[in-house]
Design an enzyme around this catalytic site. Sequence first.
Site, PDB file in Angstrom:
ATOM      1  N   SER A 110     -43.865 -46.562 -48.069  1.00  0.00           N
ATOM      2  CA  SER A 110     -45.135 -45.830 -47.997  1.00  0.00           C
ATOM      3  C   SER A 110     -44.915 -44.360 -47.628  1.00  0.00           C
ATOM      4  O   SER A 110     -44.001 -44.034 -46.875  1.00  0.00           O
ATOM      5  CB  SER A 110     -46.013 -46.488 -46.926  1.00  0.00           C
ATOM      6  OG  SER A 110     -47.112 -45.670 -46.618  1.00  0.00           O
ATOM      7  N   GLN A 135     -44.142 -44.811 -52.614  1.00  0.00           N
ATOM      8  CA  GLN A 135     -45.605 -44.737 -52.796  1.00  0.00           C
ATOM      9  C   GLN A 135     -46.120 -43.383 -52.341  1.00  0.00           C
ATOM     10  O   GLN A 135     -45.756 -42.887 -51.264  1.00  0.00           O
ATOM     11  CB  GLN A 135     -46.275 -45.860 -51.994  1.00  0.00           C
ATOM     12  CG  GLN A 135     -47.798 -45.840 -52.036  1.00  0.00           C
ATOM     13  CD  GLN A 135     -48.418 -45.071 -50.879  1.00  0.00           C
ATOM     14  OE1 GLN A 135     -47.829 -44.999 -49.808  1.00  0.00           O
ATOM     15  NE2 GLN A 135     -49.579 -44.480 -51.109  1.00  0.00           N
ATOM     16  N   TYR A 137     -49.333 -41.011 -51.326  1.00  0.00           N
ATOM     17  CA  TYR A 137     -50.706 -40.580 -51.053  1.00  0.00           C
ATOM     18  C   TYR A 137     -50.698 -39.080 -51.303  1.00  0.00           C
ATOM     19  O   TYR A 137     -49.752 -38.392 -50.910  1.00  0.00           O
ATOM     20  CB  TYR A 137     -51.091 -40.852 -49.599  1.00  0.00           C
ATOM     21  CG  TYR A 137     -51.537 -42.270 -49.301  1.00  0.00           C
ATOM     22  CD1 TYR A 137     -52.452 -42.925 -50.119  1.00  0.00           C
ATOM     23  CD2 TYR A 137     -51.066 -42.937 -48.179  1.00  0.00           C
ATOM     24  CE1 TYR A 137     -52.875 -44.213 -49.828  1.00  0.00           C
ATOM     25  CE2 TYR A 137     -51.483 -44.227 -47.882  1.00  0.00           C
ATOM     26  CZ  TYR A 137     -52.392 -44.855 -48.721  1.00  0.00           C
ATOM     27  OH  TYR A 137     -52.820 -46.128 -48.432  1.00  0.00           O
ATOM     28  N   THR A 163     -50.979 -44.084 -55.375  1.00  0.00           N
ATOM     29  CA  THR A 163     -52.119 -44.923 -54.978  1.00  0.00           C
ATOM     30  C   THR A 163     -53.412 -44.221 -55.383  1.00  0.00           C
ATOM     31  O   THR A 163     -53.665 -43.078 -54.982  1.00  0.00           O
ATOM     32  CB  THR A 163     -52.078 -45.192 -53.465  1.00  0.00           C
ATOM     33  OG1 THR A 163     -50.873 -45.911 -53.186  1.00  0.00           O
ATOM     34  CG2 THR A 163     -53.265 -46.028 -53.012  1.00  0.00           C
ATOM     35  N   LYS A 262     -51.271 -47.385 -58.598  1.00  0.00           N
ATOM     36  CA  LYS A 262     -51.610 -48.553 -57.762  1.00  0.00           C
ATOM     37  C   LYS A 262     -53.082 -48.495 -57.385  1.00  0.00           C
ATOM     38  O   LYS A 262     -53.526 -47.517 -56.757  1.00  0.00           O
ATOM     39  CB  LYS A 262     -50.744 -48.539 -56.497  1.00  0.00           C
ATOM     40  CG  LYS A 262     -51.090 -49.625 -55.480  1.00  0.00           C
ATOM     41  CD  LYS A 262     -50.066 -49.633 -54.362  1.00  0.00           C
ATOM     42  CE  LYS A 262     -50.347 -50.682 -53.317  1.00  0.00           C
ATOM     43  NZ  LYS A 262     -51.429 -50.305 -52.389  1.00  0.00           N
ATOM     44  N   HIS A 286     -56.124 -52.910 -52.684  1.00  0.00           N
ATOM     45  CA  HIS A 286     -55.599 -52.510 -51.380  1.00  0.00           C
ATOM     46  C   HIS A 286     -55.699 -53.667 -50.375  1.00  0.00           C
ATOM     47  O   HIS A 286     -55.920 -53.462 -49.186  1.00  0.00           O
ATOM     48  CB  HIS A 286     -56.369 -51.285 -50.852  1.00  0.00           C
ATOM     49  CG  HIS A 286     -55.507 -50.235 -50.229  1.00  0.00           C
ATOM     50  ND1 HIS A 286     -55.043 -49.136 -50.906  1.00  0.00           N
ATOM     51  CD2 HIS A 286     -55.019 -50.103 -48.967  1.00  0.00           C
ATOM     52  CE1 HIS A 286     -54.325 -48.375 -50.098  1.00  0.00           C
ATOM     53  NE2 HIS A 286     -54.286 -48.943 -48.914  1.00  0.00           N
ATOM     54  N   GLY A 319     -53.887 -60.477 -51.717  1.00  0.00           N
ATOM     55  CA  GLY A 319     -54.207 -61.869 -51.435  1.00  0.00           C
ATOM     56  C   GLY A 319     -53.088 -62.866 -51.659  1.00  0.00           C
ATOM     57  O   GLY A 319     -53.293 -64.060 -51.448  1.00  0.00           O
ATOM     58  N   ARG A 341     -49.368 -58.003 -46.638  1.00  0.00           N
ATOM     59  CA  ARG A 341     -49.403 -58.662 -45.324  1.00  0.00           C
ATOM     60  C   ARG A 341     -48.356 -59.771 -45.206  1.00  0.00           C
ATOM     61  O   ARG A 341     -47.765 -59.939 -44.132  1.00  0.00           O
ATOM     62  CB  ARG A 341     -50.794 -59.210 -45.056  1.00  0.00           C
ATOM     63  CG  ARG A 341     -51.870 -58.108 -44.937  1.00  0.00           C
ATOM     64  CD  ARG A 341     -53.192 -58.768 -44.631  1.00  0.00           C
ATOM     65  NE  ARG A 341     -54.344 -57.898 -44.673  1.00  0.00           N
ATOM     66  CZ  ARG A 341     -55.015 -57.559 -45.765  1.00  0.00           C
ATOM     67  NH1 ARG A 341     -54.588 -57.960 -46.960  1.00  0.00           N
ATOM     68  NH2 ARG A 341     -56.095 -56.802 -45.688  1.00  0.00           N
TER      69      ARG A 341
END
Length: 403
Positions: A110, A135, A137, A163, A262, A286, A319, A341
């Site tokens: 990230s 990634q 931002y 992203t 993304k 996200h 998910g 996660r």
Amino acid sequence: MPRLDRCLNIWDLRAAAQRRLPKGLFEFVDRATEDHIAVANNRSAFERIKLRHRALLDVSRRSVATTLFGKPASMPLAIAPTGSAGLCWHLGELELAKAAAKAKVPLTLSTASMTPMEAIAKAAGPEQGGRLWFQLYVWKQRELSHQLIERANRNGFEALIVTVDSPVGANREYNTHNGFGLPFSLTPRFMLDVLRHPAWALDVPMKYFTSIGFPRHENYPPEHRKSILSGVGARDALRADSLDWNDIAKFRDMWPGTLMLKGVNRPDDAIKALGYGIDGIIVSNHGGRNMDSAAATLDVLPDIAEAVGDRATIILDSGVRRGSDIVKALALGAKAVLTGRATLYGTAVGGEAGAVKAINILKNEMDKTMAYTGCRTVDEVTPDIFWGLREGNRLRPTAMAAD
Ligand SMILES: Cc1cc2nc3c(=O)[nH]c(=O)nc-3n(C[C@H](O)[C@H](O)[C@H](O)COP(=O)(O)O)c2cc1C
């Protein structure tokens, strides 16, 4: 590591992470936004799809291995960028990157990592058998992002992931209730929370404090590279709500490697991306952390996959908690999934070993689902395995529950 031995699935890892992390940090990782509709809906989209066993097919020689962007991966999975890995475990991003290299899957670092990309590249780059994606931002001051892209390229990152689902910050009200935020504010509630989790306090903040001091967002440009106790200005300057296709054109010009977006949720956006030379489309909301009314990624995937065809690689996240979820995503047109996660819970419980454990759990579950459904290779995973299939890869919503 006995704690890890007792974890048999991602939910066990989640429960162990919940015990170990301060409540504020655990909820920052685990929860989503507003009324938590999107995060639940992501899961129920996976859960309501039913598969059919295939009988009497020799599946003794099967493999979950695949290729991603022309290179081998031990399974169709890459680790998603998660800015807080370095708070879940001391140097958590490094642990995640080493786990990814060991498991032979790509790692996405990230922008908000607390370990600098240079250290990640050194410890878990191609020479160590790792595959690294970065990634992005995008900063309001675009030159800062352009410098970051050049830095990632210099450090040998294979792919750049922009992203595109976060033009504004999310309403994560629980963080305020918990007295938790980045930058950390040392509220009495947060300090009490930390004191109630001494193992984490000794293993994570104390180790930083006695080595490098409080961690910083090490990939931020020097003027914004403040400690996690004082980064307000930096966060305000991030995630420009003016990000648009002109930026993507510029990034494409600058980035010689694989370029992905993304957070794509619409076929028209995916098609437009192809015109900008995008190699990979990540269908993501996200992890339900931004817009609470977001459609489940598994529900929007088929239209996007159909529209794009083989013109770009489709990846899905949001998910994924079971290996069967990966099989379902593949059957609906994804080439791979990202885990946020799931691998972060593992990191929070056991650093590198915990993240490897999470990946292996998903791999074993995926292998079993492939065996049950008669798929010996990932190429054999098609919508044919679904129960309730009607046309192409469309599932009638009612057929998912009853026929
Ligand atoms: C704690 C946390 C931090 C995250 N940080 C980032 C980030 O820095 N950049 C980004 O693009 N996505 C970030 N995400 C989103 C993930 O990359 C990914 O899209 C999401 O976690 C997938 O859903 P899952 O957690 O259900 O697997 C973060 C997610 C979590 C849970």
